[in-house]
Design a protein around this motif. Structure first.
Motif, PDB file in Angstrom:
ATOM      1  N   GLY A   1       3.757 -19.726 -29.263  1.00 38.28           N
ATOM      2  CA  GLY A   1       4.731 -18.716 -28.854  1.00 38.28           C
ATOM      3  C   GLY A   1       4.249 -17.825 -27.728  1.00 38.28           C
ATOM      4  N   GLY A   2       3.073 -18.115 -27.198  1.00 33.46           N
ATOM      5  CA  GLY A   2       2.523 -17.309 -26.097  1.00 33.46           C
ATOM      6  C   GLY A   2       3.195 -17.628 -24.776  1.00 33.46           C
ATOM      7  N   ARG A   3       2.736 -16.974 -23.760  1.00 33.25           N
ATOM      8  CA  ARG A   3       3.298 -17.176 -22.424  1.00 33.25           C
ATOM      9  C   ARG A   3       2.805 -18.491 -21.835  1.00 33.25           C
ATOM     10  NH1 ARG A   3       3.841 -11.344 -19.751  1.00 33.25           N
ATOM     11  NH2 ARG A   3       4.225 -10.217 -21.673  1.00 33.25           N
ATOM     12  N   TRP A   4       3.666 -19.110 -21.043  1.00 39.22           N
ATOM     13  CA  TRP A   4       3.308 -20.352 -20.382  1.00 39.22           C
ATOM     14  C   TRP A   4       2.272 -20.085 -19.305  1.00 39.22           C
ATOM     15  CZ3 TRP A   4       4.388 -24.854 -22.391  1.00 39.22           C
ATOM     16  CH2 TRP A   4       5.498 -24.991 -23.206  1.00 39.22           C
ATOM     17  N   LYS A   5       1.351 -21.001 -19.158  1.00 42.10           N
ATOM     18  CA  LYS A   5       0.309 -20.942 -18.128  1.00 42.10           C
ATOM     19  C   LYS A   5       0.240 -22.302 -17.442  1.00 42.10           C
ATOM     20  CE  LYS A   5      -1.132 -16.820 -19.211  1.00 42.10           C
ATOM     21  NZ  LYS A   5      -0.956 -15.703 -18.322  1.00 42.10           N
ATOM     22  N   PHE A   6      -0.360 -22.303 -16.268  1.00 40.04           N
ATOM     23  CA  PHE A   6      -0.454 -23.512 -15.457  1.00 40.04           C
ATOM     24  C   PHE A   6      -1.816 -23.582 -14.794  1.00 40.04           C
ATOM     25  CE2 PHE A   6       3.709 -21.678 -15.526  1.00 40.04           C
ATOM     26  CZ  PHE A   6       4.547 -22.727 -15.822  1.00 40.04           C
ATOM     27  N   ARG A   7      -2.331 -24.782 -14.655  1.00 40.29           N
ATOM     28  CA  ARG A   7      -3.524 -24.992 -13.840  1.00 40.29           C
ATOM     29  C   ARG A   7      -3.020 -25.284 -12.428  1.00 40.29           C
ATOM     30  NH1 ARG A   7      -4.569 -27.362 -18.645  1.00 40.29           N
ATOM     31  NH2 ARG A   7      -6.413 -26.591 -19.731  1.00 40.29           N
ATOM     32  N   LYS A   8      -3.452 -24.478 -11.480  1.00 34.07           N
ATOM     33  CA  LYS A   8      -2.952 -24.623 -10.116  1.00 34.07           C
ATOM     34  C   LYS A   8      -3.223 -26.020  -9.570  1.00 34.07           C
ATOM     35  CE  LYS A   8      -2.649 -22.283  -5.719  1.00 34.07           C
ATOM     36  NZ  LYS A   8      -3.153 -21.202  -4.879  1.00 34.07           N
ATOM     37  N   SER A   9      -4.369 -26.585  -9.892  1.00 40.61           N
ATOM     38  CA  SER A   9      -4.708 -27.932  -9.408  1.00 40.61           C
ATOM     39  C   SER A   9      -3.711 -28.969  -9.940  1.00 40.61           C
ATOM     40  CB  SER A   9      -6.131 -28.299  -9.811  1.00 40.61           C
ATOM     41  OG  SER A   9      -6.267 -28.299 -11.217  1.00 40.61           O
ATOM     42  N   GLU A  10      -3.260 -28.801 -11.184  1.00 39.65           N
ATOM     43  CA  GLU A  10      -2.276 -29.735 -11.748  1.00 39.65           C
ATOM     44  C   GLU A  10      -0.919 -29.579 -11.073  1.00 39.65           C
ATOM     45  OE1 GLU A  10      -4.143 -30.271 -16.220  1.00 39.65           O
ATOM     46  OE2 GLU A  10      -2.288 -29.139 -15.992  1.00 39.65           O
ATOM     47  N   LEU A  11      -0.566 -28.350 -10.720  1.00 41.49           N
ATOM     48  CA  LEU A  11       0.701 -28.130 -10.007  1.00 41.49           C
ATOM     49  C   LEU A  11       0.642 -28.749  -8.616  1.00 41.49           C
ATOM     50  CD1 LEU A  11       1.719 -24.478 -10.939  1.00 41.49           C
ATOM     51  CD2 LEU A  11       2.508 -26.624 -11.944  1.00 41.49           C
ATOM     52  N   GLU A  12      -0.507 -28.631  -7.964  1.00 42.03           N
ATOM     53  CA  GLU A  12      -0.671 -29.243  -6.639  1.00 42.03           C
ATOM     54  C   GLU A  12      -0.500 -30.757  -6.728  1.00 42.03           C
ATOM     55  OE1 GLU A  12      -4.553 -27.757  -5.712  1.00 42.03           O
ATOM     56  OE2 GLU A  12      -3.765 -25.979  -4.703  1.00 42.03           O
ATOM     57  N   GLU A  13      -1.120 -31.358  -7.746  1.00 41.46           N
ATOM     58  CA  GLU A  13      -1.014 -32.801  -7.950  1.00 41.46           C
ATOM     59  C   GLU A  13       0.428 -33.189  -8.281  1.00 41.46           C
ATOM     60  OE1 GLU A  13      -2.710 -36.085 -11.091  1.00 41.46           O
ATOM     61  OE2 GLU A  13      -4.005 -34.398 -10.565  1.00 41.46           O
ATOM     62  N   TRP A  14       1.088 -32.403  -9.125  1.00 45.58           N
ATOM     63  CA  TRP A  14       2.476 -32.663  -9.494  1.00 45.58           C
ATOM     64  C   TRP A  14       3.367 -32.641  -8.253  1.00 45.58           C
ATOM     65  CZ3 TRP A  14       6.911 -29.543  -9.224  1.00 45.58           C
ATOM     66  CH2 TRP A  14       8.021 -30.023  -9.918  1.00 45.58           C
ATOM     67  N   LEU A  15       3.149 -31.655  -7.379  1.00 43.33           N
ATOM     68  CA  LEU A  15       3.928 -31.546  -6.139  1.00 43.33           C
ATOM     69  C   LEU A  15       3.713 -32.763  -5.246  1.00 43.33           C
ATOM     70  CD1 LEU A  15       3.755 -27.914  -4.707  1.00 43.33           C
ATOM     71  CD2 LEU A  15       5.786 -29.229  -5.266  1.00 43.33           C
ATOM     72  N   GLU A  16       2.456 -33.152  -5.089  1.00 40.29           N
ATOM     73  CA  GLU A  16       2.142 -34.309  -4.250  1.00 40.29           C
ATOM     74  C   GLU A  16       2.810 -35.570  -4.785  1.00 40.29           C
ATOM     75  OE1 GLU A  16      -2.109 -34.524  -4.016  1.00 40.29           O
ATOM     76  OE2 GLU A  16      -2.248 -32.623  -2.937  1.00 40.29           O
ATOM     77  N   ASN A  17       2.761 -35.779  -6.094  1.00 42.79           N
ATOM     78  CA  ASN A  17       3.393 -36.954  -6.701  1.00 42.79           C
ATOM     79  C   ASN A  17       4.899 -36.924  -6.528  1.00 42.79           C
ATOM     80  OD1 ASN A  17       0.939 -37.983  -7.536  1.00 42.79           O
ATOM     81  ND2 ASN A  17       1.070 -37.081  -9.565  1.00 42.79           N
ATOM     82  N   ARG A  18       5.475 -35.761  -6.674  1.00 40.95           N
ATOM     83  CA  ARG A  18       6.923 -35.615  -6.533  1.00 40.95           C
ATOM     84  C   ARG A  18       7.360 -35.901  -5.105  1.00 40.95           C
ATOM     85  NH1 ARG A  18      10.725 -31.558  -9.600  1.00 40.95           N
ATOM     86  NH2 ARG A  18      12.526 -31.699  -8.280  1.00 40.95           N
ATOM     87  N   GLN A  19       6.595 -35.404  -4.144  1.00 41.53           N
ATOM     88  CA  GLN A  19       6.912 -35.647  -2.738  1.00 41.53           C
ATOM     89  C   GLN A  19       6.752 -37.128  -2.375  1.00 41.53           C
ATOM     90  OE1 GLN A  19       4.357 -32.815  -0.821  1.00 41.53           O
ATOM     91  NE2 GLN A  19       5.827 -31.142  -1.036  1.00 41.53           N
ATOM     92  N   ALA A  20       5.725 -37.764  -2.957  1.00 44.23           N
ATOM     93  CA  ALA A  20       5.496 -39.190  -2.700  1.00 44.23           C
ATOM     94  C   ALA A  20       6.670 -40.021  -3.225  1.00 44.23           C
ATOM     95  CB  ALA A  20       4.189 -39.631  -3.338  1.00 44.23           C
ATOM     96  N   LYS A  21       7.212 -39.660  -4.388  1.00 37.39           N
ATOM     97  CA  LYS A  21       8.356 -40.388  -4.954  1.00 37.39           C
ATOM     98  C   LYS A  21       9.593 -40.264  -4.063  1.00 37.39           C
ATOM     99  CE  LYS A  21       6.969 -40.100  -9.784  1.00 37.39           C
ATOM    100  NZ  LYS A  21       7.253 -39.511 -11.097  1.00 37.39           N
TER     101      LYS A  21
END
Length: 70
Positions: free
Chosen positions: A47-67
């Motif tokens: 139930g805590g606040r959502w957190k993100f690893r910036k490196s994972e977001l960078e990778e997610w963005l790159e994969n999304r752009q590649a698709k």
């Protein structure tokens, strides 16, 4: 070889607001992506606040752009 402490320092954990700014999306869009399991996110406590690893977001963005380029 890097020590564990050095590796931990390199992991940048960011908040929802920071992730929104980084990705250029509205808060509601980010929560939708989390709910759909489309974006890497985690909570430190139940139930805590959502957190993100910036490196994972960078990778997610790159994969999304590649698709999109296919």
């Amino acid at each position: 070889m890097q020590s564990l402490a050095e590796n931990i320092e390199q992991v940048e954990i960011i908040s929802v607001a920071q992730a929104c700014r980084f990705l250029g999306v509205h808060r509601n869009t980010l929560y939708k992506l989390i709910g759909e399991g489309e974006i890497p996110a985690f909570r430190l406590t139940t139930g805590g606040r959502w957190k993100f690893r910036k490196s994972e977001l960078e990778e997610w963005l790159e994969n999304r752009q590649a698709k999109r380029e296919l």
